[in-house]
Structures are given as structure tokens and as C-alpha cells.
Write a protein that holds these residues in place. Structure first.
Motif, mmCIF file in Angstrom:
data_model
loop_
_atom_site.group_PDB
_atom_site.id
_atom_site.type_symbol
_atom_site.label_atom_id
_atom_site.label_comp_id
_atom_site.label_asym_id
_atom_site.label_seq_id
_atom_site.Cartn_x
_atom_site.Cartn_y
_atom_site.Cartn_z
ATOM 1 N N ARG A 133 -4.947 -1.946 -11.691
ATOM 2 C CA ARG A 133 -5.068 -2.793 -10.519
ATOM 3 C C ARG A 133 -6.472 -2.712 -9.923
ATOM 4 O O ARG A 133 -7.212 -1.753 -10.186
ATOM 5 N N GLY B 160 -2.545 -4.502 -4.254
ATOM 6 C CA GLY B 160 -1.449 -5.201 -4.888
ATOM 7 C C GLY B 160 -0.317 -4.246 -5.192
ATOM 8 O O GLY B 160 -0.518 -3.045 -5.364
ATOM 9 N N VAL C 98 0.286 -9.448 -9.859
ATOM 10 C CA VAL C 98 -0.239 -8.183 -10.364
ATOM 11 C C VAL C 98 0.237 -7.947 -11.797
ATOM 12 O O VAL C 98 -0.538 -7.539 -12.674
ATOM 13 N N THR D 253 2.987 -3.232 -7.685
ATOM 14 C CA THR D 253 3.458 -3.427 -9.053
ATOM 15 C C THR D 253 4.667 -4.365 -9.092
ATOM 16 O O THR D 253 5.044 -4.860 -10.165
ATOM 17 N N ASP E 111 4.625 -7.214 -7.412
ATOM 18 C CA ASP E 111 4.098 -8.566 -7.266
ATOM 19 C C ASP E 111 3.920 -9.221 -8.630
ATOM 20 O O ASP E 111 3.363 -8.618 -9.557
#
Length: 429
Positions: free
Chosen positions: A111, A96, A103, A98, A100
Motif C-alpha cells: 500500500r 487505504g 486497494v 485492505t 477497500d
């Protein structure tokens, strides 16, 4: 003295060169892994950055997962570091981005992370952590909360064997009209590649409790779900037998309780190469449907799908001609009114080379058995079940004997004998 100095110099040079050599080997293995994933249906891997230095490397890219229903691709970004040592590499990947939104909502502090310790001789220790998370949608009142999930394992024999364990305390999902909980999920698996896509070994999955409540409906809870699987090779390694057993200890709703429930599924004496051919044909058929070649015309795609279906049919004939048996050798479902028992098995004899070449229909030599016993008290307590059984009883396909309804069926020579009644079957397969 000189020889000791020379030896020490060799050790020093080897020590200094080892990280560079391990780094080159790791990059090569990374490229091989990416090529392997690219061959898998419904999954892709793209490396956007692989910057290798003397003591380590930085990597970044994406994983793609194709939905078989919509055809859309779900993209998951990854970033990480690789440290080169004397005898192997340590990999840390975070999934993912940061940037997104999901997220930021689910994993603001940590994560999902994969850590792996790869050895130069072909083994690896893996550890994947999905952090605990919680999310609430104020507009709808929907929420989900999950405990930390930990997946740990070891790869050995150049990836031809692995041990895996999973530990997940569970989750709670709530909505305006429903609530669902899952408690204490554990899994263990030990497998070794026999040949191709055939693996032998044992696996076990446990779910302590599952509950569901829908608006206006009573809560339903299931406790003690267990799935156990064991696959063994024959003495010569040319055949395998796999047995999977599913057990559910108890189901409860509105103060009523049923269980235990138990059923076994078996693949008996399957020929390894024939099974691999069938799996390969099925995978290619999936690929033509999910990820068709964009460079082909519509007619070419149709021809490709027809060819894939022919390959699947040939694979099934090859498996049948090698001899096989599969089905449910045992089913047991316990209710307060009594126990439902059953068996459903199908078999095909092994054929000689001449017979195998002339095999046109698998069903020609397919034999089978099916038996069921249902307590009459259970049927009487379920009006819908009684309504479904009534016409079958009139036709003789289900027979009442005392306190039990029974079905005894045999398949042979394209005829199904159900309680003495012969039903011809069309040669479909």
C-alpha cells in the motif's frame, strides 16, 4: 567510586525514561498536527485509535478531503506504528484499508506508505512511496499504469522550513478513444517560513514529455516543461517578491513544431502582513462555501458569506494601500511564422495612513501597461484568429505595422489608453 556509580545510575534511569518521555511528546505533537489539519479548508483528520505503550504506539484513523464542486467528502483510512527511541520517534503509516476494493485492485502487495523519523529538537526526515500500479477495466478497455512515485523531504526549525524532492517516471492511460502518457516528472523545493503563510525559497518542477492522442485527431506531444519559482524577502523582512517562470521547449503535431514558449509571472514588493490578511479572508470565504456551519440558519449563513466578502474586500484594499505590482513582465511564444511577445503588469502606489483609510476603490489609483506583438504571417495562417482580430483592427484596438500586429495599452485614472484610443472604465474593484 560512588560518584561514578551514581552517574551511571543517572544515565541508566535517563535511558530507561527516554522512550516514555519521547512517546508522550510524540502523542502531544500528533494531537497538535491533527488540530492544525482540522483548521485547513477542505481537509479533516480523525484519530480513531492511538494506543501508546513504553516502546511504541499503534495508530489508526481517517483523512477527509472535501470536494469544492460536489461538496462530498473523500475518506482515506490510515493505520500505522510509532517506535519510541532515545532522541525521537519513527512513524510508519499505510494508507487505504485492505477491505477497500481500490486497494485490492491497485495495491494488492504494497500500500502507499509514509515513513518519518522525528527528532525531539524539531526536525524530521520524510519518505512517501506510492507503489507502481496497473489497472484494466475489461468492459470498456480503459487502463492505467503508473511507475513508483517517491516523495522525500526534511522538515526543520519546528516545521518552519522544509526540503522536498519528488521522482516519478510517469504513467500511461488508455481508453477506447484516447491515450495519454506522462514521462519523467521531477520536483525539488526548499522553503523557509517568513511569517504567517508567506514562505521564501526556491522550487523547480520538470516534466520531460507529455503526449495525448484522441480518436480521429493527430497526436500532440509537448516536451521539456519547466516551472521555476523563487520568492525572496526584502531587507527588513516586511515585503517579499515572488517570480514564477514557465517554459515549454517544444510542441509537435502533424509534423509541425513550435516553441520554445516562455512566460514569467511576478508578485513584486508585496507587504507580508497585508498578504496574510488577504489569504486569511479568502480562506474564511472558502470555508463558508465548502463547510458551512450546520447550526446556522439560512439567513445567518447568508450574513456570514456577506461578512466574508467584506473581509476579502478589506484585505484587498489593505494590500493595495501597502503598494504592490504584479503581472506578466515577459511573454515569448515562438512559432514557425514568428515570435509572439507581450507584457501585462498592474501596479498600485503605497498610500499614507490617511489615504489608506479613505481608500474606497482599488481601481482609482491602479496603473498598468499591456503590450503585444503578433507576426502578421501567424495571423494569416490562422483564419479563426484573423476573424477575431478583424473587428479589433477596424476599431483601432489592434494596429497593423508592416509585418506585425501590435497592441499598446496604458491604464491610469480609470482610463484605458489603447493605441491612443481612450476607454473609460467603470469603478468596479
Amino acid at each position: 567510586m560512588k560518584k561514578w556509580i551514581f552517574a551511571a545510575a543517572l544515565v541508566l534511569v535517563a535511558g530507561l525514561a527516554a522512550p516514555w518521555g519521547v512517546g508522550a511528546l510524540t502523542e502531544q505533537q500528533w494531537q497538535q498536527t491533527q488540530a492544525l489539519l482540522q483548521q485547513q479548508p477542505m481537509m479533516t483528520m480523525e484519530t480513531r485509535r492511538y494506543e501508546r505503550g513504553y516502546t511504541g504506539a499503534e495508530v489508526a484513523g481517517t483523512l477527509g478531503f472535501d470536494s469544492p464542486d460536489s461538496g462530498e467528502t473523500l475518506t482515506l483510512a490510515y493505520q500505522g506504528e510509532i517506535r519510541h527511541g532515545l532522541w525521537g520517534s519513527e512513524l510508519t503509516l499505510r494508507f487505504g484499508s485492505t477491505d477497500d476494493e481500490w486497494v485490492q485492485v491497485l495495491f494488492p502487495d504494497q500500500r502507499p506508505t509514509l515513513r518519518a523519523d522525528f527528532k525531539a529538537w524539531g526536525s524530521a526526515d520524510l519518505n512517501f512511496i506510492l507503489p507502481a500500479f496497473e489497472a484494466v477495466e475489461p468492459a470498456t478497455g480503459e487502463s492505467i499504469a503508473s511507475s513508483e512515485l517517491v516523495l522525500a523531504g526534511t522538515l526543520f526549525d519546528q516545521g518552519n522550513g522544509f526540503d522536498l524532492t519528488l521522482d516519478w517516471p510517469g504513467l500511461v492511460a488508455r481508453g477506447p478513444n484516447a491515450t495519454m502518457t506522462v514521462n519523467d516528472v521531477t520536483m525539488s523545493q526548499t522553503m523557509n517560513r517568513l511569517r504567517g503563510d508567506v514562505w521564501t525559497g526556491e522550487a523547480a518542477l520538470r516534466v520531460d514529455r507529455f503526449t495525448a492522442r484522441l480518436e480521429g485527431e493527430p497526436e500532440v506531444s509537448a516536451q521539456g516543461l519547466a516551472i521555476d519559482s523563487k520568492t525572496e524577502a526584502g531587507a527588513d523582512g516586511e515585503r517579499f517578491t515572488g517570480v514564477t517562470g514557465l517554459t515549454l521547449n517544444r510542441v509537435r503535431s502533424e509534423g509541425e513544431e513550435a516553441g520554445p514558449f516562455r512566460m514569467d509571472f511576478e508578485l513584486r514588493d508585496f507587504q507580508v502582513d497585508a498578504w496574510n490578511r488577504l489569504l486569511g479572508a479568502f480562506t474564511r470565504l472558502q470555508m463558508t462555501a465548502v463547510a458551512p456551519d450546520a447550526g446556522l440558519s439560512r439567513q445567518q449563513r447568508i450574513e456570514q458569506q456577506v461578512q466574508a466578502m467584506e473581509n476579502l474586500s478589506a484585505g484587498l484594499k489593505s494590500l493595495a494601500a501597502a503598494g504592490m505590482s504584479f503581472g506578466f513582465p515577459s511573454v515569448s511564444l515562438s512559432f514557425p511564422e514568428g515570435e509572439v511577445t507581450g507584457e501585462v503588469m498592474l501596479s498600485h502606489p503605497e498610500l499614507g495612513a490617511d489615504q489608506a483609510d479613505q481608500l474606497e476603490l482599488v481601481m482609482q489609483r491602479l496603473t498598468g501597461v499591456m503590450t503585444w506583438r503578433l507576426p502578421a504571417a501567424l495571423v494569416a495562417s490562422e483564419p479563426a484568429l484573423m476573424a477575431e482580430l478583424a473587428p479589433l483592427v477596424e476599431q483601432g484596438l489592434v494596429v497593423r505595422e508592416g509585418d506585425v500586429y501590435r497592441v499598446d495599452a496604458r491604464l491610469q485614472d480609470l482610463e484605458l489608453n489603447v493605441n491612443g484610443r481612450i476607454i473609460p472604465l467603470p469603478p468596479m474593484i
